[in-house]
Design a protein around this motif. Structure first.
Motif: not given
Length: 75
Positions: A20-21, A29-36, A38-51, A59-63
């Motif tokens: 994975y990238y 950041a989650l509130s700023e990204l289009p929902s379509d 977000l559906k294509a991502l795996n989102i992990e909580d890493a304390g004060d940041v998200i991965l 897709l990684a470059r676009k985001i």
């Protein structure tokens, strides 16, 4: 110091061990990204940041570019 466009090259140079990238982002950041996207991502909580993880380099470059413009990439 906020990440720059030059740092994006470093982000996409290597994948994690599972192929994975990984894009480190601020929590807002989650509130700023289009929902379509977000559906294509795996989102992990890493304390004060998200991965945000994806196997697609395009897709990684676009985001990452969206988050860079909004100063939401984490260091």
């Amino acid at each position: 110091m906020a990440p720059t466009n030059n740092d994006l090259g470093e982000l996409f140079r290597r994948k994690d061990p599972w192929g994975y990238y990984v894009i480190p982002a601020k929590r807002d950041a989650l509130s700023e990204l289009p929902s379509d996207l977000l559906k294509a991502l795996n989102i992990e909580d890493a304390g004060d940041v998200i991965l945000l993880r994806t196997r697609s380099r395009a897709l990684a470059r676009k985001i990452a570019l969206i988050l860079l413009r909004k100063s939401l990439l984490a260091q």
